[in-house]
Motif scaffolding. Structure first.
Motif, PDB file in Angstrom:
ATOM      1  N   LEU A  98       0.804  -1.225   0.214  1.00 37.98           N
ATOM      2  CA  LEU A  98      -0.006   0.181   0.106  1.00 37.98           C
ATOM      3  C   LEU A  98       0.967   1.260   0.075  1.00 37.98           C
ATOM      4  O   LEU A  98       1.743   1.517   0.926  1.00 37.98           O
ATOM      5  N   CYS A  99       0.837   2.001  -1.072  1.00 39.60           N
ATOM      6  CA  CYS A  99       1.920   3.155  -1.231  1.00 39.60           C
ATOM      7  C   CYS A  99       0.914   4.256  -1.233  1.00 39.60           C
ATOM      8  O   CYS A  99      -0.052   4.558  -2.080  1.00 39.60           O
ATOM      9  N   ILE A 100       1.201   5.296  -0.648  1.00 39.52           N
ATOM     10  CA  ILE A 100       0.669   6.777  -0.541  1.00 39.52           C
ATOM     11  C   ILE A 100       1.453   7.757  -0.926  1.00 39.52           C
ATOM     12  O   ILE A 100       2.935   7.765  -0.425  1.00 39.52           O
ATOM     13  N   ILE A 101       1.240   8.327  -2.170  1.00 40.08           N
ATOM     14  CA  ILE A 101       2.228   9.475  -2.823  1.00 40.08           C
ATOM     15  C   ILE A 101       1.464  10.813  -2.653  1.00 40.08           C
ATOM     16  O   ILE A 101       0.485  10.953  -3.466  1.00 40.08           O
ATOM     17  N   THR A 102       2.027  11.705  -2.099  1.00 39.10           N
ATOM     18  CA  THR A 102       1.622  13.093  -2.013  1.00 39.10           C
ATOM     19  C   THR A 102       2.372  13.831  -3.313  1.00 39.10           C
ATOM     20  O   THR A 102       3.549  13.649  -3.731  1.00 39.10           O
ATOM     21  N   GLY A 103       1.773  14.883  -3.753  1.00 37.49           N
ATOM     22  CA  GLY A 103       2.210  15.662  -4.741  1.00 37.49           C
ATOM     23  C   GLY A 103       2.519  14.861  -5.974  1.00 37.49           C
ATOM     24  O   GLY A 103       3.171  14.847  -6.774  1.00 37.49           O
ATOM     25  N   ALA A 104       1.325  13.603  -6.037  1.00 40.07           N
ATOM     26  CA  ALA A 104       1.456  12.897  -7.232  1.00 40.07           C
ATOM     27  C   ALA A 104       1.160  13.177  -8.576  1.00 40.07           C
ATOM     28  O   ALA A 104       1.383  12.610  -9.542  1.00 40.07           O
ATOM     29  N   SER A 105       0.566  14.267  -8.736  1.00 40.15           N
ATOM     30  CA  SER A 105       0.082  14.719 -10.080  1.00 40.15           C
ATOM     31  C   SER A 105       0.936  15.107 -11.222  1.00 40.15           C
ATOM     32  O   SER A 105       0.930  15.186 -12.370  1.00 40.15           O
ATOM     33  N   LEU A 126      -2.618  10.574 -14.718  1.00 41.36           N
ATOM     34  CA  LEU A 126      -1.894   9.566 -14.198  1.00 41.36           C
ATOM     35  C   LEU A 126      -2.725   8.275 -13.859  1.00 41.36           C
ATOM     36  O   LEU A 126      -2.030   7.226 -14.284  1.00 41.36           O
ATOM     37  N   GLN A 127      -3.862   8.447 -13.445  1.00 40.34           N
ATOM     38  CA  GLN A 127      -4.673   7.043 -13.174  1.00 40.34           C
ATOM     39  C   GLN A 127      -4.784   6.285 -14.354  1.00 40.34           C
ATOM     40  O   GLN A 127      -4.683   5.068 -14.468  1.00 40.34           O
ATOM     41  N   ALA A 128      -5.266   6.980 -15.475  1.00 41.14           N
ATOM     42  CA  ALA A 128      -5.596   6.223 -16.737  1.00 41.14           C
ATOM     43  C   ALA A 128      -4.138   5.598 -17.270  1.00 41.14           C
ATOM     44  O   ALA A 128      -4.243   4.606 -17.767  1.00 41.14           O
ATOM     45  N   CYS A 132      -7.135  17.437  -9.893  1.00 40.60           N
ATOM     46  CA  CYS A 132      -8.157  16.395 -10.173  1.00 40.60           C
ATOM     47  C   CYS A 132      -7.527  15.854 -11.494  1.00 40.60           C
ATOM     48  O   CYS A 132      -7.553  14.824 -11.760  1.00 40.60           O
ATOM     49  N   ASP A 133      -7.464  16.825 -12.537  1.00 39.34           N
ATOM     50  CA  ASP A 133      -7.445  16.337 -13.905  1.00 39.34           C
ATOM     51  C   ASP A 133      -6.135  15.830 -14.044  1.00 39.34           C
ATOM     52  O   ASP A 133      -6.005  14.570 -14.598  1.00 39.34           O
ATOM     53  N   CYS A 143      -7.226   7.888  -6.620  1.00 38.52           N
ATOM     54  CA  CYS A 143      -6.924   9.292  -6.533  1.00 38.52           C
ATOM     55  C   CYS A 143      -7.817  10.268  -5.484  1.00 38.52           C
ATOM     56  O   CYS A 143      -9.010   9.903  -5.046  1.00 38.52           O
ATOM     57  N   VAL A 144      -6.841  11.004  -4.449  1.00 39.19           N
ATOM     58  CA  VAL A 144      -7.590  11.913  -3.613  1.00 39.19           C
ATOM     59  C   VAL A 144      -7.141  13.224  -4.101  1.00 39.19           C
ATOM     60  O   VAL A 144      -5.944  13.764  -4.088  1.00 39.19           O
ATOM     61  N   VAL A 145      -8.145  14.092  -4.239  1.00 38.20           N
ATOM     62  CA  VAL A 145      -7.918  15.598  -4.348  1.00 38.20           C
ATOM     63  C   VAL A 145      -8.016  16.263  -3.105  1.00 38.20           C
ATOM     64  O   VAL A 145      -9.032  16.195  -2.408  1.00 38.20           O
ATOM     65  N   ALA A 146      -6.688  16.762  -2.673  1.00 40.07           N
ATOM     66  CA  ALA A 146      -6.853  17.279  -1.481  1.00 40.07           C
ATOM     67  C   ALA A 146      -5.678  18.278  -1.355  1.00 40.07           C
ATOM     68  O   ALA A 146      -4.607  18.469  -1.850  1.00 40.07           O
ATOM     69  N   ASP A 147      -6.251  19.418  -0.467  1.00 40.28           N
ATOM     70  CA  ASP A 147      -5.245  20.218  -0.049  1.00 40.28           C
ATOM     71  C   ASP A 147      -4.516  20.092   1.389  1.00 40.28           C
ATOM     72  O   ASP A 147      -5.194  20.014   2.418  1.00 40.28           O
ATOM     73  N   LEU A 148      -3.295  19.615   1.176  1.00 38.36           N
ATOM     74  CA  LEU A 148      -2.895  19.174   2.417  1.00 38.36           C
ATOM     75  C   LEU A 148      -2.329  20.335   3.369  1.00 38.36           C
ATOM     76  O   LEU A 148      -1.922  19.819   4.459  1.00 38.36           O
ATOM     77  N   ALA A 149      -2.447  21.453   3.027  1.00 37.78           N
ATOM     78  CA  ALA A 149      -2.468  22.447   4.098  1.00 37.78           C
ATOM     79  C   ALA A 149      -3.514  22.522   5.232  1.00 37.78           C
ATOM     80  O   ALA A 149      -3.497  23.407   6.004  1.00 37.78           O
ATOM     81  N   THR A 150      -4.632  21.829   4.905  1.00 37.23           N
ATOM     82  CA  THR A 150      -5.941  21.734   5.787  1.00 37.23           C
ATOM     83  C   THR A 150      -5.782  20.385   6.631  1.00 37.23           C
ATOM     84  O   THR A 150      -5.431  19.574   5.960  1.00 37.23           O
ATOM     85  N   GLN A 151      -6.446  20.134   7.625  1.00 38.39           N
ATOM     86  CA  GLN A 151      -6.584  19.121   8.240  1.00 38.39           C
ATOM     87  C   GLN A 151      -7.468  18.109   7.659  1.00 38.39           C
ATOM     88  O   GLN A 151      -7.424  16.902   7.437  1.00 38.39           O
ATOM     89  N   GLU A 152      -8.588  18.815   6.903  1.00 41.98           N
ATOM     90  CA  GLU A 152      -9.471  17.838   6.258  1.00 41.98           C
ATOM     91  C   GLU A 152      -8.753  17.149   5.015  1.00 41.98           C
ATOM     92  O   GLU A 152      -8.943  16.160   4.664  1.00 41.98           O
ATOM     93  N   GLY A 153      -8.123  18.060   4.543  1.00 46.81           N
ATOM     94  CA  GLY A 153      -7.003  17.342   3.226  1.00 46.81           C
ATOM     95  C   GLY A 153      -6.290  16.286   3.744  1.00 46.81           C
ATOM     96  O   GLY A 153      -6.242  15.325   3.199  1.00 46.81           O
ATOM     97  N   VAL A 154      -5.522  16.480   4.980  1.00 46.66           N
ATOM     98  CA  VAL A 154      -4.739  15.305   5.534  1.00 46.66           C
ATOM     99  C   VAL A 154      -5.623  14.044   5.723  1.00 46.66           C
ATOM    100  O   VAL A 154      -5.439  13.000   5.582  1.00 46.66           O
TER     101      VAL A 154
END
Length: 270
Positions: free
Chosen positions: A16-23, A57-59, A51-52, A75-86
Motif C-alpha cells: 500500500l503506497c501513499i504518494i503526495t504531490g503525485a499529479s 496519471l490514473q489512466a 484532479c485532472d 485518487c485523492v484531490v486534497a489540499d494538504l495545508a488543511t486538516q481535512e486534506g490530511v
C-alpha cells in the motif's frame, strides 16, 4: 547520464503506497516507477490538488501492463495545508486492508518553493509564513503520524516513510528562506521519527536539481543573483536531472534497503 539498472527479479512485495504531490513532476514519476516494482493487488493512493492531472496519471497506470496485472489506484484531490486534506488521504488509505500486505510506503513528496523573489528581512507577514509552513511542514508531520496510527506495527509488515528532501535542508540558499526552512524542518522531523520508531524505515532522499516546473520558477524569480545564475547555467548546459534519472536511484535504494534509518541520501552520493 547512465541510470543504475534494477534487477528484474527484485520487487517491493504487495504494498500500500501513499504518494503526495503525485499529479506532476517527481511525484508522478515515483508513481510510475514504483508501480513496476509491486506485486499484483498492490494499491497506490495518489494525492494532489489537481484532479485532472491525477486522473491522467490514473489512466496511464490503469492502461499499463502493471495496471492490467492488478494494480489498484485511488485518487485523492486534497489540499494538504488543511486538516481535512490530511484526513481525506488517511480515509482513502484505510479503505484498503493491510492484513495481507507486505509493505506500507509513504512518500512525502508534496511541497512548494515559496516566494524566492526577496530576502529574509521581507517576510514580516506571519500569515504568509504560517501558510507556507502549514503546507510544507505541518501537513507532512500530521499525515505521517495519522498513517502510522492507522496502520500500526504488525508481524510481517514493513513500514517505510520517504521524505523528498533537498540540499537546501543542509545548506542555506540566499533568498530561499522559506524553502530552506521547510526542508530543514522536515529533515529533522523524520530523523526524530527514525529514533522514536526503530521498526519504521525512514529515508530522507534529496533528488538533485530536477528539470521541473519548480526549476522554471527558480530560474526566473530567485532574487539572489548567484543562485539564479547557477540554475540558469545548469539549465543551459544540460546539467539538470530528469525525474526518471533521480527516481531510478531512489527505487534502487528502497529495493536494497541498506541505508541507516533516518539517513539523508543525495542523488550525487549514490
Amino acid at each position: 547520464m547512465q541510470v543504475n539498472c534494477i534487477a528484474p527479479d527484485k520487487d517491493l512485495g504487495r504494498a500500500l503506497c501513499i504518494i503526495t504531490g503525485a499529479s506532476k513532476g517527481f511525484g508522478r514519476t515515483i508513481a510510475k516507477e514504483i508501480s513496476l516494482l509491486l506485486k499484483p493487488r498492490s494499491v497506490l493512493v495518489l494525492a494532489a490538488r489537481s484532479c485532472d492531472k491525477l486522473r491522467e496519471l490514473q489512466a496511464d497506470l490503469t492502461s499499463s501492463d502493471v495496471g492490467k496485472a492488478g494494480l489498484v489506484t485511488r485518487c485523492v484531490v486534497a489540499d494538504l495545508a488543511t486538516q481535512e486534506g490530511v484526513e481525506s488521504v488517511v480515509r482513502a488509505a484505510k479503505e484498503f486492508s493491510i492484513e495481507d500486505m507486505d509493505h506500507l510506503i509513504l512518500f512525502n513528496n508534496s511541497g512548494s518553493l515559496g516566494d524566492v523573489s526577496c530576502y529574509t528581512q521581507s517576510f514580516t507577514n506571519m500569515a504568509e509564513v504560517d501558510s507556507y509552513l502549514s503546507f510544507n511542514v505541518s501537513s507532512a508531520l500530521c499525515l505521517t503520524a495519522r498513517l502510522l496510527q492507522a496502520f500500526p506495527r504488525q508481524h510481517g509488515l514493513r513500514r517505510c516513510v520517504v521524505n523528498v528532501s533537498s540540499l537546501c535542508a543542509l545548506q542555506p540558499f540566499p533568498s530561499w528562506v522559506l524553502y530552506c526552512t521547510g526542508k530543514a524542518a522536515r529533515e529533522m522531523m523524520f530523523r526524530v521519527l527514525a529514533e522514536e520508531e526503530p521498526d519504521v524505515r525512514v529515508l530522507n532522499y534529496a533528488p538533485g536539481p530536477l528539470d521541473t516546473d519548480m526549476q522554471v520558477v527558480a530560474r526566473g524569480s530567485t532574487a539572489d543573483p548567484e543562485i539564479r545564475m547557477s540554475f540558469l547555467s545548469m539549465h543551459s548546459q544540460g546539467q539538470l536531472l530528469t525525474c526518471e534519472e533521480s527516481c531510478a536511484k531512489l527505487m534502487k535504494v528502497l529495493l536494497e534497503d541498506g541505508y541507516p534509518s533516518g539517513a539523508h541520501l543525495d542523488f550525487y552520493d549514490l
